[in-house]
Design a protein around this motif. Structure first.
Motif, PDB file in Angstrom:
ATOM      1  N   ARG A  83      -1.050  -3.143 -11.957  1.00 31.57           N
ATOM      2  CA  ARG A  83      -0.952  -1.817 -12.564  1.00 31.57           C
ATOM      3  C   ARG A  83      -1.888  -1.715 -13.777  1.00 31.57           C
ATOM      4  O   ARG A  83      -2.063  -2.667 -14.499  1.00 31.57           O
ATOM      5  CB  ARG A  83       0.493  -1.561 -12.998  1.00 31.57           C
ATOM      6  CG  ARG A  83       1.497  -1.582 -11.851  1.00 31.57           C
ATOM      7  CD  ARG A  83       2.925  -1.889 -12.298  1.00 31.57           C
ATOM      8  NE  ARG A  83       3.147  -3.306 -12.515  1.00 31.57           N
ATOM      9  CZ  ARG A  83       3.249  -3.878 -13.708  1.00 31.57           C
ATOM     10  NH1 ARG A  83       3.149  -3.142 -14.798  1.00 31.57           N
ATOM     11  NH2 ARG A  83       3.453  -5.170 -13.818  1.00 31.57           N
ATOM     12  N   SER A  84      -2.445  -0.531 -13.990  1.00 29.97           N
ATOM     13  CA  SER A  84      -3.324  -0.317 -15.142  1.00 29.97           C
ATOM     14  C   SER A  84      -3.292   1.165 -15.500  1.00 29.97           C
ATOM     15  O   SER A  84      -2.373   1.877 -15.113  1.00 29.97           O
ATOM     16  CB  SER A  84      -4.736  -0.807 -14.837  1.00 29.97           C
ATOM     17  OG  SER A  84      -5.529  -0.791 -16.009  1.00 29.97           O
ATOM     18  N   LEU A  85      -4.297   1.642 -16.241  1.00 30.04           N
ATOM     19  CA  LEU A  85      -4.318   3.069 -16.599  1.00 30.04           C
ATOM     20  C   LEU A  85      -4.489   3.930 -15.365  1.00 30.04           C
ATOM     21  O   LEU A  85      -3.735   4.888 -15.138  1.00 30.04           O
ATOM     22  CB  LEU A  85      -5.441   3.350 -17.607  1.00 30.04           C
ATOM     23  CG  LEU A  85      -5.386   2.613 -18.944  1.00 30.04           C
ATOM     24  CD1 LEU A  85      -6.449   3.180 -19.884  1.00 30.04           C
ATOM     25  CD2 LEU A  85      -4.020   2.694 -19.582  1.00 30.04           C
ATOM     26  N   ASN A 127      -0.800   1.774  -9.047  1.00 23.84           N
ATOM     27  CA  ASN A 127       0.077   2.673  -9.809  1.00 23.84           C
ATOM     28  C   ASN A 127       0.901   3.561  -8.882  1.00 23.84           C
ATOM     29  O   ASN A 127       2.083   3.801  -9.116  1.00 23.84           O
ATOM     30  CB  ASN A 127      -0.738   3.543 -10.764  1.00 23.84           C
ATOM     31  CG  ASN A 127      -1.333   2.759 -11.920  1.00 23.84           C
ATOM     32  OD1 ASN A 127      -1.108   1.567 -12.039  1.00 23.84           O
ATOM     33  ND2 ASN A 127      -2.085   3.436 -12.758  1.00 23.84           N
ATOM     34  N   TYR A 145     -10.314  -0.729 -22.497  1.00 23.32           N
ATOM     35  CA  TYR A 145     -10.253   0.513 -21.736  1.00 23.32           C
ATOM     36  C   TYR A 145     -11.415   1.462 -22.030  1.00 23.32           C
ATOM     37  O   TYR A 145     -11.925   2.122 -21.135  1.00 23.32           O
ATOM     38  CB  TYR A 145      -8.958   1.255 -22.048  1.00 23.32           C
ATOM     39  CG  TYR A 145      -7.683   0.548 -21.667  1.00 23.32           C
ATOM     40  CD1 TYR A 145      -7.558  -0.120 -20.452  1.00 23.32           C
ATOM     41  CD2 TYR A 145      -6.588   0.565 -22.526  1.00 23.32           C
ATOM     42  CE1 TYR A 145      -6.372  -0.748 -20.099  1.00 23.32           C
ATOM     43  CE2 TYR A 145      -5.396  -0.052 -22.184  1.00 23.32           C
ATOM     44  CZ  TYR A 145      -5.289  -0.702 -20.977  1.00 23.32           C
ATOM     45  OH  TYR A 145      -4.111  -1.320 -20.643  1.00 23.32           O
ATOM     46  N   TYR A 201       6.536   2.950 -19.875  1.00 25.61           N
ATOM     47  CA  TYR A 201       5.197   2.848 -19.289  1.00 25.61           C
ATOM     48  C   TYR A 201       5.147   1.685 -18.303  1.00 25.61           C
ATOM     49  O   TYR A 201       5.867   0.710 -18.422  1.00 25.61           O
ATOM     50  CB  TYR A 201       4.131   2.684 -20.375  1.00 25.61           C
ATOM     51  CG  TYR A 201       4.431   1.638 -21.419  1.00 25.61           C
ATOM     52  CD1 TYR A 201       4.033   0.316 -21.246  1.00 25.61           C
ATOM     53  CD2 TYR A 201       5.109   1.966 -22.590  1.00 25.61           C
ATOM     54  CE1 TYR A 201       4.305  -0.648 -22.210  1.00 25.61           C
ATOM     55  CE2 TYR A 201       5.383   1.015 -23.552  1.00 25.61           C
ATOM     56  CZ  TYR A 201       4.980  -0.295 -23.354  1.00 25.61           C
ATOM     57  OH  TYR A 201       5.258  -1.243 -24.307  1.00 25.61           O
ATOM     58  N   CYS A 252       2.024   0.214 -17.126  1.00 25.29           N
ATOM     59  CA  CYS A 252       0.616  -0.166 -16.985  1.00 25.29           C
ATOM     60  C   CYS A 252       0.285  -1.604 -17.360  1.00 25.29           C
ATOM     61  O   CYS A 252      -0.879  -1.988 -17.312  1.00 25.29           O
ATOM     62  CB  CYS A 252      -0.242   0.777 -17.834  1.00 25.29           C
ATOM     63  SG  CYS A 252       0.261   0.829 -19.573  1.00 25.29           S
ATOM     64  N   PRO A 278       1.174   5.539 -17.706  1.00 22.92           N
ATOM     65  CA  PRO A 278       0.435   4.507 -18.449  1.00 22.92           C
ATOM     66  C   PRO A 278       0.480   4.836 -19.941  1.00 22.92           C
ATOM     67  O   PRO A 278       0.371   6.005 -20.339  1.00 22.92           O
ATOM     68  CB  PRO A 278      -0.984   4.603 -17.890  1.00 22.92           C
ATOM     69  CG  PRO A 278      -1.074   5.973 -17.305  1.00 22.92           C
ATOM     70  CD  PRO A 278       0.294   6.356 -16.862  1.00 22.92           C
TER      71      PRO A 278
END
Length: 409
Positions: free
Chosen positions: A12-14, A19, A113, A168, A170, A207
């Motif tokens: 998972r990330s931004l 996601n 990021y 969240y 993320c 996120p």
């Protein structure tokens, strides 16, 4: 625990493919509406980033032996790392390696990021074994158009006034930071859904930071409708702790302070309380957690894992949240029933018969209560402001209600 195990394994990330998988898994436990916003969408002063796709992230020694491979643990690669391929000296490589001496076996979690960087995260013990003068890097990542995803679940109450509850999703391969809050909110939703609710509850999974900014800028959250918000994260280890709203004495602060021992004031660092409390938003937002982020050694490392957290602690925190929300539900706020000025108390036989200099303590308490009947205060708020036992406040409130001097908002 089954949901936690599945979520933990996702990269998972931004903005990432996993996601959507994560939100679909949560949707099996509570009904989610998934909102999608394209990369480069303007969110106030920010933009939603591109999707980060990792094809490979490998570090080899001079013989070709693989030292690090992101396929084994995505934390080995700086989150949102650029591509880089080539031969590099150890002296140059060190500038792109991140480790934690305090946890020599842990892989740290580092992000880039919004800047152009590449690099690896490595345990300190592995770092000490790097004895070659030359190393080979093969990082292949892509930044492509994608969509930021926000999961929302709503429990409608009698009032249009809303309570915002967020966490969240993320942080890959970490449990306490992020996922513990996700699990708490799914459990809390299912406990609240069977109750007769006064307020409307909105649960958000996004996120961190950019997700909150997106929800605000795209009007998923309208500050004028919000009573208060709570951030749920790092709830899997330790004793309850509360970070006040920026107001310091909002009703939710006052209620929690009577239940939770460990209390701290708001500062504009941390998680999404910053965004919800920011200029032109100003939603009173608290953080109800256990060990605060940044204050446990395992924070942002591979050791924030299934062995670190305790599911019983999460369950206890679910019960604590529920207790606090129900207590808030039972409180009413009060407002004067007259159009302007203070009430003519003699009319209600609530003023002394003979005017004399000074005021008794009871008269001062009475006047303060009337002063705070502005539609924003309940009895616990008044109790703390006046420094008088809440039972005394309630006595006067009942008396004023009987005489139609004040009414519940």
């Amino acid at each position: 625990m089954k949901l936690l195990n599945k979520l933990y394994k996702l990269n998972r990330s931004l903005v990432s493919d996993d996601n959507e998988t994560a939100l679909n898994l949560i949707n099996e436990y509570i009904p989610l509406q998934i909102h999608k916003y394209k990369s480069d969408t303007q969110c106030f002063d920010w933009k939603i980033p591109k999707k980060w796709k990792v094809n490979k992230g490998i570090l080899k020694d001079s013989t070709g032996k693989i030292i690090l491979d992101s396929d084994n643990n995505i934390l080995h690669l700086i989150n949102y790392s650029n591509s880089f391929k080539g031969k590099i000296s150890k002296n140059n490589l060190i500038n792109h390696l991140h480790y934690d001496k305090n946890l020599p076996n842990a892989i740290p979690y580092r992000t880039s990021y919004y800047s152009n960087n590449w690099g690896f995260c490595i345990s300190y013990n592995q770092f000490k074994e790097l004895n070659d003068t030359i190393y080979y890097i093969d990082i292949d990542t892509e930044f492509i158009e994608g969509e930021l995803l926000i999961g929302e679940a709503v429990l409608k109450g009698k009032s249009d006034k809303e309570i915002i509850l967020t966490s969240y999703y993320c942080h890959p391969n970490q449990i306490n930071d992020g996922l513990s809050g996700v699990i708490l909110l799914t459990k809390l939703y299912n406990k609240l859904r069977v109750l007769d609710l006064k307020y409307t509850y909105r649960f958000f999974f996004w996120p961190e930071t950019i997700g909150c900014l997106t929800a605000l800028s795209q009007k998923l959250i309208r500050p004028e409708n919000v009573e208060y918000a709570l951030i749920s994260t790092t709830v899997g280890k330790g004793d309850p702790y509360y970070k006040r709203t920026y107001l310091k004495n909002h009703s939710i602060d006052n209620i929690i302070e009577d239940i939770v021992k460990n209390i701290r004031n708001y500062i504009p660092t941390g998680s999404d309380e910053r965004q919800l409390s920011s200029q032109n938003i100003r939603i009173p937002t608290g953080v109800l957690t256990t060990i605060p982020y940044e204050e446990f050694d395992e924070y942002h490392t591979s050791e924030d894992n299934l062995d670190f957290i305790c599911i019983d602690t999460i369950n206890n925190m679910v019960d604590l949240y529920l207790k606090i929300l129900i207590k808030y539900e039972k409180y009413s706020k009060y407002k004067l029933s007259i159009d302007g000025g203070e009430p003519f108390l003699s009319k209600y036989n609530l003023y002394r018969k003979i005017g004399i200099p000074g005021n008794s303590n009871e008269e001062v308490i009475r006047n303060w209560i009337l002063h705070y009947c502005d539609g924003t205060k309940n009895s616990i708020d008044m109790s703390k402001l006046i420094n008088v036992n809440e039972n005394k406040i309630i006595e006067y409130i009942k008396l004023f209600e009987q005489n139609n001097i004040i009414w519940k908002v």
